[in-house]
Design an enzyme around this catalytic site. Structure first.
Site, PDB file in Angstrom:
ATOM      1  N   SER A 229     -28.392   7.778  37.915  1.00 37.27           N
ATOM      2  CA  SER A 229     -27.064   8.351  38.056  1.00 37.27           C
ATOM      3  C   SER A 229     -26.937   8.828  39.499  1.00 37.27           C
ATOM      4  CB  SER A 229     -26.870   9.487  37.040  1.00 37.27           C
ATOM      5  OG  SER A 229     -25.601  10.078  37.166  1.00 37.27           O
TER       6      SER A 229
ATOM      7  N   LYS B 108     -20.302   7.497  37.004  1.00 37.95           N
ATOM      8  CA  LYS B 108     -21.560   8.214  36.853  1.00 37.95           C
ATOM      9  C   LYS B 108     -21.459   9.318  35.799  1.00 37.95           C
ATOM     10  CE  LYS B 108     -23.964   5.947  39.964  1.00 37.95           C
ATOM     11  NZ  LYS B 108     -25.137   5.116  39.593  1.00 37.95           N
TER      12      LYS B 108
ATOM     13  N   TYR C 102     -16.289   6.355  41.621  1.00 37.14           N
ATOM     14  CA  TYR C 102     -17.752   6.418  41.534  1.00 37.14           C
ATOM     15  C   TYR C 102     -18.183   7.542  40.595  1.00 37.14           C
ATOM     16  CZ  TYR C 102     -22.601   6.621  43.266  1.00 37.14           C
ATOM     17  OH  TYR C 102     -23.973   6.613  43.374  1.00 37.14           O
TER      18      TYR C 102
END
Length: 279
Positions: A135, A153, A149
């Site tokens: 992660s 994650k 992004y």
């Protein structure tokens, strides 16, 4: 699991994936290293009796299954899966196209889901295995210019946290790795794509951010080789951690996020606690 493990690493053609695959080989494990171009793996790691380089696009489920089948054919099992492949679509949310936002989630979330879905039946049958997913501190801490992004994650974090109790009865463990800034190629043009500026209100902040991040590339304080060796040690240990926050900057950020969450709970504790149905 035996002392010598079979470790499958995705995204091992460059960057952190190369360091992780090399660390696993250095530790005496057998390694299945995948990349979109298998030649990049061999180029980076050389020929090794305990290395199988396999071409793999994590967004292609059929290709994923073929890669896992090749791993089993060569080494007989998969003990540790390290979901490392990923990329970075940077920009302000309003300027990231829907197509690019979906592509970010497709690679960073559905890619690991595809590979894990193919590997879990093997681990359940073995009654042993570890699923590791890379992660980021951005998986716990949102920030401007990282909406796509961070979304991918954050989703990884929720999936892995929920997967852990599902597979624990079969001897399968999960581990999430949350690195801070390490000197990888994440901020290079090969890994980072910037949204095309289109809204004047964001123009100056975009310019400043791109300049700052470009200047940061190659200057990050974290050593990816150290991270890789520590990761392999933890992932192949008897008790892999459920979550590993990697890097002093990540530790400081997560500690601050924990304090912020508690403060947000306390700010409206009385109101939040008064919402039960009246008797």
């Amino acid at each position: 699991m035996t002392a010598t493990k079979v470790v499958l690493v995705t995204g091992a053609g460059r960057g952190m994936g190369v360091d992780i695959a090399r660390a696993a080989l250095d530790a005496g494990h057998r390694v299945v290293a995948t990349a979109r171009n298998a030649g990049k793996v061999t180029e980076a790691l050389g020929d090794h009796d305990d290395l199988l380089a396999v071409a793999l696009d994590v967004t292609d489920p059929a290709g994923v299954q073929a890669a896992v089948d090749a791993a089993v054919e060569r080494f007989g099992r998969v003990d540790v899966l390290i979901n490392n492949a990923g990329n970075f679509y940077a920009g302000f949310f309003e300027e990231i196209t829907p197509e690019d936002f979906r592509a970010q989630v497709e690679t960073n979330l559905f890619g690991p889901l595809n590979v894990t879905r193919a590997v879990l039946p093997l681990m359940r049958a073995q009654r042993a295995g570890v699923v590791v997913t890379m992660s980021s501190s951005a998986g716990l801490i949102g920030a401007e210019f990282t909406s796509a992004y961070a979304a991918s994650k954050f989703a990884l974090e929720g999936w892995m946290e929920s997967l852990a109790p599902e597979v624990a009865p079969f001897g399968v463990r999960t581990m999430v790795v949350e690195p801070g800034f390490f000197r990888t190629d994440l901020l290079t043009p090969e890994s980072t794509s910037y949204a095309q500026p289109s809204i004047a209100d964001y123009a100056e902040r975009t310019r400043r951010t791109v300049v700052a991040w470009s200047g940061m590339n190659g200057q990050q304080g974290g050593d990816p080789a150290k991270l890789a060796h520590a990761l392999i040690g933890l992932a192949t240990s008897e008790q892999p951690p459920v979550r590993w926050v990697a890097g002093a900057d990540a530790v400081a950020g997560v500690e601050q996020k924990a304090r912020d969450l508690l403060a947000q709970v306390d700010a409206h504790r009385d109101l939040s606690s008064s919402l039960a149905l009246d008797a």
